[in-house]
Scaffold this motif. Structure first.
Motif, PDB file in Angstrom:
ATOM      1  N   TRP A 246       0.812  -1.209   0.000  1.00  0.00           N
ATOM      2  CA  TRP A 246       0.000   0.000   0.000  1.00  0.00           C
ATOM      3  C   TRP A 246       0.848   1.264   0.000  1.00  0.00           C
ATOM      4  CZ3 TRP A 246      -4.916  -0.880  -0.982  1.00  0.00           C
ATOM      5  CH2 TRP A 246      -5.386  -2.177  -0.761  1.00  0.00           C
ATOM      6  N   PRO A 247       0.327   2.326  -0.609  1.00  0.00           N
ATOM      7  CA  PRO A 247       1.036   3.610  -0.508  1.00  0.00           C
ATOM      8  C   PRO A 247       0.808   4.246   0.864  1.00  0.00           C
ATOM      9  CG  PRO A 247      -0.956   3.890  -1.827  1.00  0.00           C
ATOM     10  CD  PRO A 247      -0.879   2.422  -1.458  1.00  0.00           C
ATOM     11  N   HIS A 248       1.775   5.019   1.309  1.00  0.00           N
ATOM     12  CA  HIS A 248       1.680   5.709   2.594  1.00  0.00           C
ATOM     13  C   HIS A 248       2.303   7.091   2.485  1.00  0.00           C
ATOM     14  CE1 HIS A 248       0.382   2.000   4.506  1.00  0.00           C
ATOM     15  NE2 HIS A 248       1.358   1.373   3.851  1.00  0.00           N
ATOM     16  N   ALA A 249       1.714   8.039   3.188  1.00  0.00           N
ATOM     17  CA  ALA A 249       2.205   9.423   3.180  1.00  0.00           C
ATOM     18  C   ALA A 249       2.797   9.713   4.552  1.00  0.00           C
ATOM     19  CB  ALA A 249       1.040  10.376   2.886  1.00  0.00           C
TER      20      ALA A 249
ATOM     21  N   HIS B 150       3.971   9.749  11.550  1.00  0.00           N
ATOM     22  CA  HIS B 150       2.847   8.874  11.231  1.00  0.00           C
ATOM     23  C   HIS B 150       2.487   8.928   9.755  1.00  0.00           C
ATOM     24  CE1 HIS B 150      -0.156  12.197  10.887  1.00  0.00           C
ATOM     25  NE2 HIS B 150       0.506  12.755  11.876  1.00  0.00           N
ATOM     26  N   CYS B 151       1.655   7.984   9.363  1.00  0.00           N
ATOM     27  CA  CYS B 151       1.106   8.025   8.022  1.00  0.00           C
ATOM     28  C   CYS B 151      -0.037   9.036   8.028  1.00  0.00           C
ATOM     29  CB  CYS B 151       0.584   6.663   7.599  1.00  0.00           C
ATOM     30  SG  CYS B 151      -0.100   6.700   5.918  1.00  0.00           S
ATOM     31  N   HIS B 152      -0.064   9.905   7.017  1.00  0.00           N
ATOM     32  CA  HIS B 152      -1.128  10.913   6.947  1.00  0.00           C
ATOM     33  C   HIS B 152      -2.353  10.411   6.193  1.00  0.00           C
ATOM     34  CE1 HIS B 152      -2.717  14.916   7.586  1.00  0.00           C
ATOM     35  NE2 HIS B 152      -1.604  15.246   8.209  1.00  0.00           N
TER      36      HIS B 152
ATOM     37  N   GLY C  60      -3.064   2.238  13.650  1.00  0.00           N
ATOM     38  CA  GLY C  60      -1.793   1.794  14.211  1.00  0.00           C
ATOM     39  C   GLY C  60      -0.529   2.391  13.653  1.00  0.00           C
ATOM     40  N   MET C  61      -0.586   3.090  12.494  1.00  0.00           N
ATOM     41  CA  MET C  61       0.647   3.506  11.846  1.00  0.00           C
ATOM     42  C   MET C  61       1.135   4.851  12.370  1.00  0.00           C
ATOM     43  SD  MET C  61       1.440   3.315   7.796  1.00  0.00           S
ATOM     44  CE  MET C  61       2.096   1.683   7.529  1.00  0.00           C
ATOM     45  N   LEU C  62       1.568   4.841  13.615  1.00  0.00           N
ATOM     46  CA  LEU C  62       2.149   6.055  14.183  1.00  0.00           C
ATOM     47  C   LEU C  62       3.164   5.702  15.259  1.00  0.00           C
ATOM     48  CD1 LEU C  62      -0.417   7.965  16.469  1.00  0.00           C
ATOM     49  CD2 LEU C  62      -0.378   5.514  16.142  1.00  0.00           C
TER      50      LEU C  62
ATOM     51  N   GLU D  75      -6.769   7.010   8.172  1.00  0.00           N
ATOM     52  CA  GLU D  75      -7.257   5.709   8.656  1.00  0.00           C
ATOM     53  C   GLU D  75      -6.087   4.769   8.963  1.00  0.00           C
ATOM     54  OE1 GLU D  75      -8.576   7.397   6.026  1.00  0.00           O
ATOM     55  OE2 GLU D  75     -10.237   8.089   7.276  1.00  0.00           O
ATOM     56  N   HIS D  76      -4.972   4.938   8.278  1.00  0.00           N
ATOM     57  CA  HIS D  76      -3.798   4.115   8.603  1.00  0.00           C
ATOM     58  C   HIS D  76      -3.228   4.523   9.962  1.00  0.00           C
ATOM     59  CE1 HIS D  76      -2.871   3.116   4.084  1.00  0.00           C
ATOM     60  NE2 HIS D  76      -4.017   2.611   4.505  1.00  0.00           N
ATOM     61  N   MET D  77      -3.154   5.826  10.178  1.00  0.00           N
ATOM     62  CA  MET D  77      -2.682   6.301  11.490  1.00  0.00           C
ATOM     63  C   MET D  77      -3.598   5.779  12.586  1.00  0.00           C
ATOM     64  SD  MET D  77      -2.185  10.195  12.944  1.00  0.00           S
ATOM     65  CE  MET D  77      -3.650  10.905  12.240  1.00  0.00           C
TER      66      MET D  77
HETATM   67 CU    CU Z   1      -0.491   4.726   5.331  1.00  0.00          CU
END
Ligand code: CU
Ligand code: C2O
Length: 463
Positions: A392-395, A445-447, A455-457, A450-452
């Motif tokens: 997946w892409p992540h910012a 974190h991922c911007h 859990g993505m932080l 919904e990823h943040m």
């Molecule tokens: Cu992400």
């Protein structure tokens, strides 16, 4: 009229939301006032939507300050839930960063918090809620924050284009399925309705011969946006609020969620022309606005390329040979290989994680870890190897600092721009570096919100 709206009107009647300029009160009175409250807003769909707003508007009021100047904002929470406001991309004093539970207590419903900070860098920034952001930002709690250069940049006029992605349901209202695990484990909350400056497909009046500085902002929760300006070459002069050596980007520019670009564009079409601004996506293009040329003849378009912006006081002297180096492995998501992760201090299998609303981990931890990713002495150079171990892409966004991508998928990138958010595609490996010169506790974190939230932080501390 619903209850929350009535409550707001009472608040106004009580004078809380009135301008807070008290003569003679000196530094005590913030120059700006933002009240968060629900409002029904027409974003051009079948019906007005149940939005949450700053001062009843989407985007919220445009805030402006000159570089090095102080911005003071009284934030009143007229929502029925706690909130906090983050000033995205500002290299801000930590206590003003707006991260609830880390830099401040959440602002309770009915309460007020005064933000007061200096803005060291001139550029295009934005502010947004940083609490339950999946819903609060999505419902409209964002606005533009412009830090002006001391000397006006030579264009005829500035034009902010704040692009957002909404998910409307069959009734035409904002779909209430916030934080569902499908979005969280896939590409985030992708919508079906695009607005530019809060409205659908606006006509933007322009005149032949004008040179514009566009301030482009992607405020979507999750959608990566490529914007194309047919027949109009774009000169990029800044990214994420930091000047770049001006370069021609062709006719399009791509912005991950939270990213900004300042571009100079000359109005070269004939009087009366209608030029679409298009969102390019996998299945084609979608017109999101028009440059509507006035019928009256304008002047001849300028020929000379736009000049560079003056530099910001950003410390760009990285000491890579003496850097503190950490790896950050990004795992999880649908069709991924994450079998377990630590959540709230305990190793949990994926099934249990999903039950807790978690779908992602950073270095094996889902959600904010107790211990920071690193503690860096102030002034040290930090190098982070971001390993996107999923499709997946992540910012990825770092608070309080700007960083450079020094290496991408094995290629060294000596001249990459300074940014606060960088886009990684599936299985990318990207190395970023920055000067950890801003003391405090900072999120990373991922911007894709919904990823943040899933859990993505993580966080780090500069001592
Ligand atoms: Cu992400
Ligand atoms: Cu736009 Cu944590 O930030």
């Amino acid at each position: 009229m619903d209850a929350s709206r009535r409550r707001f009107l009472r608040t106004v009647a009580g004078g809380v939301a009135a301008p807070l300029m008290v003569p003679g009160a000196g530094a005590a009175a913030p120059a700006h006032s933002l009240e968060l409250y629900p409002a029904t807003i027409d974003i051009g769909g079948d019906r007005p939507v149940s939005a949450w707003t700053f001062n009843g508007r989407i985007p919220g009021p445009e805030l402006r300050v000159t570089r090095g100047g102080e911005l003071s904002v009284a934030v009143h929470n007229g929502l029925q839930e706690p909130t906090a406001v983050h000033w995205h991309g500002i290299r801000i004093a930590n206590a003003m960063d707006g991260v609830p539970g880390m830099t401040q207590e959440p602002i309770a419903p009915g309460a007020r918090f005064d933000y007061r900070f200096t803005a060291p860098d001139a550029g295009t920034f934005w502010y947004h809620s940083h609490m339950r952001s999946s819903e609060q930002v999505d419902r409209g709690l964002y606005g533009l924050l412009v830090v002006e250069e001391e000397q006006p940049y030579p264009v005829d006029r500035e034009l902010p284009l704040i692009v957002d992605d909404w998910r409307l349901d069959e009734t035409g209202d904002i779909s209430a399925d916030f934080g569902n695990m499908h979005d969280a484990s896939h590409g985030g909350r992708l919508g079906n309705w695009i607005t530019v400056n809060g409205v659908s497909t606006p006509d933007i009046p322009v005149s032949r011969g004008e040179r514009l500085r566009l301030r482009l902002v992607n405020t979507a929760n999750a959608r990566v946006m490529t914007l194309a300006f047919s027949g109009h070459p774009l000169h990029v002069i800044a990214l994420d609020g930091q000047p770049v050596a001006p370069f021609q980007a062709g006719e399009e520019v791509t912005l991950a969620p939270a990213q900004r670009a300042d571009v100079v564009v000359d109005m070269t079409a004939e009087p009366g022309a209608r030029v679409p601004i298009q969102l390019v996506h996998q299945r084609g293009v979608l017109t999101v606005a028009h440059l509507a040329y006035r019928d009256t003849p304008g002047s001849a378009p300028r020929q000379q390329p736009p000049p560079a912006l003056p530099p910001n006081p950003l410390d760009t002297r990285l000491q890579l040979d003496r850097a503190l180096r950490r790896e950050l492995v990004m795992a999880g998501g649908a069709m991924g290989s994450m079998a377990s992760a630590v959540h709230r201090g305990r190793e949990m299998p994926i099934r249990e994680l999903v039950g807790q609303g978690m779908a992602w981990s950073l270095n094996g931890v889902a959600g904010l870890p107790e211990q920071p990713l690193f503690r860096a002495p102030r002034g040290s150079t930090v190098v982070l190897d971001l390993v996107n171990d999923n499709r997946w892409p992540h910012a990825m966004h770092i608070h309080g600092h700007h960083f450079r991508v020094i290496e991408g998928n094995g290629q060294s990138l000596p001249d990459s721009p300074w940014r606060d958010t960088t886009l990684l595609f599936g299985f990318d490996r990207v190395t970023v570096a920055f000067k950890a010169d801003n003391p405090g506790k900072w999120l990373l974190h991922c911007h894709m919100i919904e990823h943040m939230a899933a859990g993505m932080l993580t966080w780090f501390e500069v001592a």
